[in-house]
Write a protein that holds these residues in place. Structure first.
Motif, PDB file in Angstrom:
ATOM      1  N   LEU B 104       1.402   2.557   0.179  1.00 39.47           N
ATOM      2  CA  LEU B 104      -0.025   2.576  -0.155  1.00 39.47           C
ATOM      3  C   LEU B 104      -0.217   2.587  -1.670  1.00 39.47           C
ATOM      4  CD1 LEU B 104      -2.175   2.635   2.054  1.00 39.47           C
ATOM      5  CD2 LEU B 104      -2.624   5.017   1.439  1.00 39.47           C
ATOM      6  N   VAL B 105       0.670   3.290  -2.365  1.00 36.29           N
ATOM      7  CA  VAL B 105       0.590   3.331  -3.824  1.00 36.29           C
ATOM      8  C   VAL B 105       1.144   2.034  -4.420  1.00 36.29           C
ATOM      9  CG1 VAL B 105       1.508   4.481  -5.885  1.00 36.29           C
ATOM     10  CG2 VAL B 105       0.776   5.837  -3.921  1.00 36.29           C
ATOM     11  N   ALA B 106       2.292   1.590  -3.888  1.00 35.36           N
ATOM     12  CA  ALA B 106       3.040   0.537  -4.573  1.00 35.36           C
ATOM     13  C   ALA B 106       2.506  -0.863  -4.292  1.00 35.36           C
ATOM     14  CB  ALA B 106       4.521   0.608  -4.180  1.00 35.36           C
ATOM     15  N   VAL B 107       1.981  -1.102  -3.086  1.00 38.80           N
ATOM     16  CA  VAL B 107       1.589  -2.478  -2.750  1.00 38.80           C
ATOM     17  C   VAL B 107       0.476  -2.999  -3.663  1.00 38.80           C
ATOM     18  CG1 VAL B 107       0.594  -3.948  -0.963  1.00 38.80           C
ATOM     19  CG2 VAL B 107       2.455  -2.393  -0.411  1.00 38.80           C
ATOM     20  N   PRO B 108      -0.671  -2.283  -3.783  1.00 38.83           N
ATOM     21  CA  PRO B 108      -1.698  -2.837  -4.678  1.00 38.83           C
ATOM     22  C   PRO B 108      -1.221  -2.944  -6.124  1.00 38.83           C
ATOM     23  CG  PRO B 108      -2.366  -0.683  -3.823  1.00 38.83           C
ATOM     24  CD  PRO B 108      -1.125  -1.068  -3.109  1.00 38.83           C
ATOM     25  N   ILE B 109      -0.544  -1.904  -6.603  1.00 38.61           N
ATOM     26  CA  ILE B 109      -0.104  -1.939  -8.006  1.00 38.61           C
ATOM     27  C   ILE B 109       0.928  -3.043  -8.219  1.00 38.61           C
ATOM     28  CG2 ILE B 109       1.108  -0.635  -9.800  1.00 38.61           C
ATOM     29  CD1 ILE B 109      -0.142   1.886  -8.764  1.00 38.61           C
ATOM     30  N   GLY B 110       1.881  -3.127  -7.302  1.00 41.31           N
ATOM     31  CA  GLY B 110       2.940  -4.122  -7.447  1.00 41.31           C
ATOM     32  C   GLY B 110       2.405  -5.539  -7.359  1.00 41.31           C
ATOM     33  N   ILE B 178       8.021   7.718  -4.409  1.00 45.51           N
ATOM     34  CA  ILE B 178       8.665   6.535  -3.818  1.00 45.51           C
ATOM     35  C   ILE B 178       7.937   5.279  -4.267  1.00 45.51           C
ATOM     36  CG2 ILE B 178       8.997   5.312  -1.638  1.00 45.51           C
ATOM     37  CD1 ILE B 178       9.724   7.947  -0.358  1.00 45.51           C
ATOM     38  N   GLY B 179       6.604   5.378  -4.335  1.00 46.82           N
ATOM     39  CA  GLY B 179       5.809   4.242  -4.807  1.00 46.82           C
ATOM     40  C   GLY B 179       6.262   3.787  -6.183  1.00 46.82           C
ATOM     41  N   LEU B 180       6.453   4.753  -7.081  1.00 50.22           N
ATOM     42  CA  LEU B 180       6.930   4.418  -8.434  1.00 50.22           C
ATOM     43  C   LEU B 180       8.266   3.687  -8.368  1.00 50.22           C
ATOM     44  CD1 LEU B 180       6.298   7.486 -10.758  1.00 50.22           C
ATOM     45  CD2 LEU B 180       5.411   5.170 -10.970  1.00 50.22           C
ATOM     46  N   MET B 181       9.106   4.126  -7.416  1.00 50.76           N
ATOM     47  CA  MET B 181      10.432   3.527  -7.311  1.00 50.76           C
ATOM     48  C   MET B 181      10.344   2.069  -6.867  1.00 50.76           C
ATOM     49  SD  MET B 181      13.422   4.562  -4.617  1.00 50.76           S
ATOM     50  CE  MET B 181      12.785   3.750  -3.176  1.00 50.76           C
TER      51      MET B 181
END
Lengths: 280, 319, 312
Positions: B104-110, B178-181
């Protein structure tokens, strides 16, 4: 002369790699007429010399689909033989059979017989590496190794364990009319040379291992008219030492350099789906 | 000098040289080298076989004692207690929970970063940012875990108290870490796949008068979708298999919940904590590690196979 | 290009073009301008968040760990009682040995496998395709699974080495081997076929061609892959927990000594788990040491790759 060279340069941009041909071409029967006017040197009995290659009903297929069909011809010693024809007629394919470079393409297969000095080139005990030591090849695009000019030439003699490497390098470079241009920068990377110089380097590289035959696959198609002229002059000198087979789709070039010319044309099968080359 | 028998060649025409087309030596060295290299390549197959065998045998022992239904669908996980219960759902859900919050954190940011890098950034900006992302992708997860435990968790506890019920452990905070990773993974692979979309497609859309945003979102993004999905699935697989972050931040209580504030135990954390203790082979606890490992292996294998297929698809389409 | 992919491309292109045309014919330009600017701002924001988050990891460790940075950190052994004098010496030496082992194993095996797959392996044979798929899959297997493999196969089971440092090296080597193979393959594949043809046409054998033309040209890419893999091995913690590095040792490890060994990331993890803040400072200091080494290695690797990327 100047004109015809420029024209030659202009025409030599088409590709001739099997598998990349564009739409089919037809109506090439005029190839036969020009064929009749071949052998521009003339005056010599065409079959008097000693034969290096004898091809008998050679068919080359990629994955079962023939690219060249039923070619029979002879190639003479110390002559320049030109293979000429339109794109996609399998000239390069045929040429690559003569030193077994087609072995590198897993789906390629050769039928018929190719004799080299009377020995079957595709015999069961024949070693392709040994074949290529005697039959060198110069490619369409100059492909120097990413090394110094010296190492480019020295590579062949070194891997073949030949002696006098240094002497061979100089002889080869002189033979390819490159020595004066590069003798002061033998340690420079070959990628810094012009296209024409690179191609002459590739010819010198081939000469350095003393082959008997040099195969040339449209050696000028990536070059400008002046470089093309230099390489053509070079070829005429080289035939004293080597037998040369050159692929080109440029009539003028074939006329200028070759002793004999073989024409290949494109044939279509009834459905027009398959195309292959045939000798006329 | 001459193995070719062509010495006479330079002396001019007319002399027929003796020619041998056969190999002068059998070249055993060449064959030996090829064999040696093949052995190197085969080692990877041996590794896979070893993984499967080492997971399978104890797992079969485990399933001989615990019915597979109880294992897969049981809702209570207490393998080291007496009486023990072996319902894997709490730690499976723990894994899914931390992974989902991470995604949820990583998909939009990535994805946004990838769109920026591929469609908006000038070549110069791209040349700086992309390597930075790649270098940052090499930060060890134990470092990210410590960052989550020492910095993120107290910070989030102050700002959003509902995110951390049992300080300092929280599935949500573990998810953010984990998102940051996985952000660099998503950004990097998606960027590659969007950049492999032929520029002709973009030019055609611009030619029709569309804005840059529309070219990016309606033309390039859909055209690169298989590579983008591959990046997401690979990132998901990494999130599921991540151990150190969840060991440090998610806690060790097997709670069957998706609540981001709750402390959870994941499958990897269970393996990590249990296998470090002194346990002897042959006990049910020992076998449990392998049963959980087998389940984890199957999940990531499915995800990876899917991602590999998607990557092949986009490579085939545009390369 | 094959037909199905061609139609796929055409389908995507027409779908995209149709959507864009419909959209551009029906919307007002001013709204578009605003939306475009907002979208751009969001993209920048996302990238900034990503970079800031990752930078925060480094900065936070630097700030937190700064007080513990000093020569003691490298020369002193760990201590459970006296955090002010505790250091990382045995763990640093342990990691050094582990990585030496990894390099010795992974460089020949990884490059060898890559050469086989790229230069010898005929893709029309099913076993070569199987090996290829297998390597890709192994690259995605979670590291803790390699820990299980190490525990069941290397520490116990068939190899039965016990909890020794070499077992840790082997486990890490298996873990990063697929990464090395994939990177080395990319590098070898980037060497143009014309170089191989040129060499073979001179009568060089296949191995001579590989050894003297292909490999030298692929060296920068191969080195990049090896460095990235080794830096991953340095930071890996989870599998080491399972194969014996978790023990709390105060003496310098040896390759085969069976009384335990330690590794830098494992000791960092151990310190971080302790509730006292002094230990967390130590952990942060350890993270800095590790990050400095890793970021330097990775930066060099990425620089090397980009430097030679455009060679052909």
């Amino acid at each position: 002369m100047e004109d015809s060279i420029r024209q030659a340069g202009d025409q030599m941009t088409e590709e001739d790699i099997p598998g990349t041909e564009e739409g089919p071409r037809r109506g090439l029967s005029q190839g036969i007429e020009v064929g009749a006017a071949a052998d521009p040197i003339g005056g010599i009995d065409p079959w008097s010399g000693e034969k290096v290659f004898e091809l008998e009903d050679v068919t080359v297929s990629y994955g079962g689909v023939p690219a060249v069909k039923g070619v029979s011809m002879g190639i003479q010693r110390n002559e320049i033989t030109a293979l000429i024809g339109p794109s996609g007629c399998g000239k390069s394919t045929l040429l690559r059979c003569l030193n077994r470079m087609n072995d590198l393409i897993p789906s390629a297969s050769v039928d018929g017989s190719i004799l080299y000095h009377g020995q079957d080139l595709y015999g069961p005990r024949v070693d392709p590496v040994q074949v290529r030591k005697m039959i060198g090849m110069v490619f369409q695009k100059p492909n120097p190794f990413p090394k110094s000019i010296y190492d480019n030439i020295a590579f062949g003699p070194r891997v073949l364990g030949l002696d006098d490497v240094e002497e061979r390098v100089e002889t080869a470079l002189r033979g390819a009319a490159l020595w004066d241009e590069v003798k002061d920068r033998l340690d420079d990377n070959a990628y810094g040379m012009s296209g024409g110089q690179q191609q002459r380097l590739c010819i010198a590289r081939t000469m350095a291992v003393d082959p008997e035959v040099i195969l040339m696959d449209e050696p000028c198609s990536a070059l400008d008219p002046i470089s093309t002229g230099k390489i053509e002059d070079l070829m005429l000198e080289l035939k004293e030492q080597f037998s040369i087979v050159i692929v080109t789709h440029n009539m003028q070039q074939a006329a200028r350099v070759s002793d004999k010319t073989a024409f290949l044309i494109v044939r279509l099968d009834a459905t027009e789906n398959n195309r292959w080359g045939e000798l006329v | 000098m001459d193995s070719t028998g062509l010495t006479g060649d330079l002396e001019g025409a007319g002399r027929k040289p003796a020619i041998s087309l056969e190999a002068p030596s059998p070249r055993y060295g060449e064959k030996a080298i090829k064999g040696l290299l093949a052995v190197c390549a085969l080692l990877s197959v041996v590794t896979t076989t070893a993984i499967v065998v080492s997971l399978l045998i104890p797992t079969l022992d485990f399933l001989a004692r615990v019915p597979i239904g109880d294992f897969l669908f049981g809702t209570s996980w207490a393998p080291t207690f007496t009486p023990a219960s072996f319902g894997v759902l709490p730690i499976l859900v723990g894994t899914l929970s931390t992974s989902l919050w991470g995604m949820l954190v990583a998909v939009p940011i990535g994805l946004a970063s990838a769109i920026f890098l591929s469609e908006y950034a000038s070549p110069r900006v791209r040349k700086v940012i992309k390597p930075i992302l790649e270098v940052l992708a090499g930060i060890p997860t134990v470092a990210i875990g410590i960052f989550g435990l020492v910095f993120l968790s107290p910070l989030i506890e102050k700002v959003l108290p509902f995110m951390v019920n049992v300080p300092p452990f929280s599935a949500g905070v573990a998810g953010i870490a984990i998102g940051l990773m996985i952000v660099p993974i998503i950004a990097s692979i998606s960027d590659d796949s969007m950049r492999s979309v032929p520029s002709g497609l973009r030019e055609a859309a611009y030619g029709l008068g569309s804005t840059k945003m529309k070219v990016a979102t309606r033309v390039v993004f859909p055209a690169a979708i298989s590579g983008i999905i591959a990046s997401l699935v690979l990132a998901g697989s990494r999130a599921v298999g991540e151990t150190m972050i969840v060991l440090l931040v998610a806690g060790a209580s097997p709670n069957l919940t998706f609540d981001p504030g709750s402390s959870v135990q994941t499958m990897t954390a269970f393996i990590g904590t249990t296998a470090t203790g002194d346990i002897s082979t042959g006990t049910i606890t020992y076998d449990t590690i392998f049963a959980v490992g087998a389940l984890l292996f199957v999940i990531t294998l499915v995800l990876n196979m899917f991602a590999i297929r998607m990557v092949r698809k986009y490579r085939e389409v545009y390369e | 290009m094959a037909d199905p992919t061609e139609t796929e491309r055409v389908r995507l292109a027409t779908a995209g073009a149709r959507a864009v045309t419909l959209e551009s014919l029906s919307s007002q330009p001013r709204g578009d301008l605003f939306k475009g600017a907002l979208f751009y701002a969001l993209l920048i924001l996302a990238l900034a968040v990503a970079l800031a988050g990752l930078a925060a990891i480094i900065i936070q460790a630097a700030v937190k760990g700064a007080p513990a940075i000093g020569p003691d950190l490298f020369t002193n052994g760990p201590s459970t009682l006296n955090p002010s004098e505790a250091g990382f010496r045995p763990a640093l030496i342990g990691t050094l040995y582990l990585i030496l082992g990894v390099i010795v194993l992974v460089v020949p095996l990884g490059i060898g496998a890559a050469i086989y797959l790229e230069e010898y392996g005929d893709r029309s044979r099913w076993w070569n395709r199987l090996i290829e798929l297998n390597v890709q899959n192994l690259a995605g297997v979670p590291s803790i699974i390699y820990g299980i493999l190490g525990l069941a196969f290397i520490v116990r089971g068939p190899l039965d080495l016990g909890f020794i440092l070499v077992a840790g090296s082997l486990t890490l080597a298996l873990l990063v081997l697929p990464t090395v193979i994939l990177a080395a393959r990319e590098a070898i594949r980037a060497v143009p076929p014309s170089i191989r043809e040129g060499s073979l046409a001179l009568g060089a054998t296949q191995w001579q061609t590989i050894r003297r033309q292909v490999l030298p040209a692929a060296v920068p890419g191969v080195i990049t892959g090896v460095i990235l893999a080794i830096s991953r091995a340095i930071g890996e913690t989870a599998p080491l927990l399972l194969v014996g590095a978790a023990t709390f040792v105060t003496f310098n490890p040896t390759f085969l000594g069976d009384n335990g060994y330690s590794a830098l990331p494992v000791l960092i993890f151990n310190y971080a788990q302790r509730p006292q803040d002094e230990f967390r400072v130590l952990a942060a200091a350890g993270v800095i040491v590790m990050l400095v080494v890793l970021l330097a290695m990775n930066s060099f690797a990425v620089w090397l790759r980009n430097r030679y990327e455009q060679q052909w």
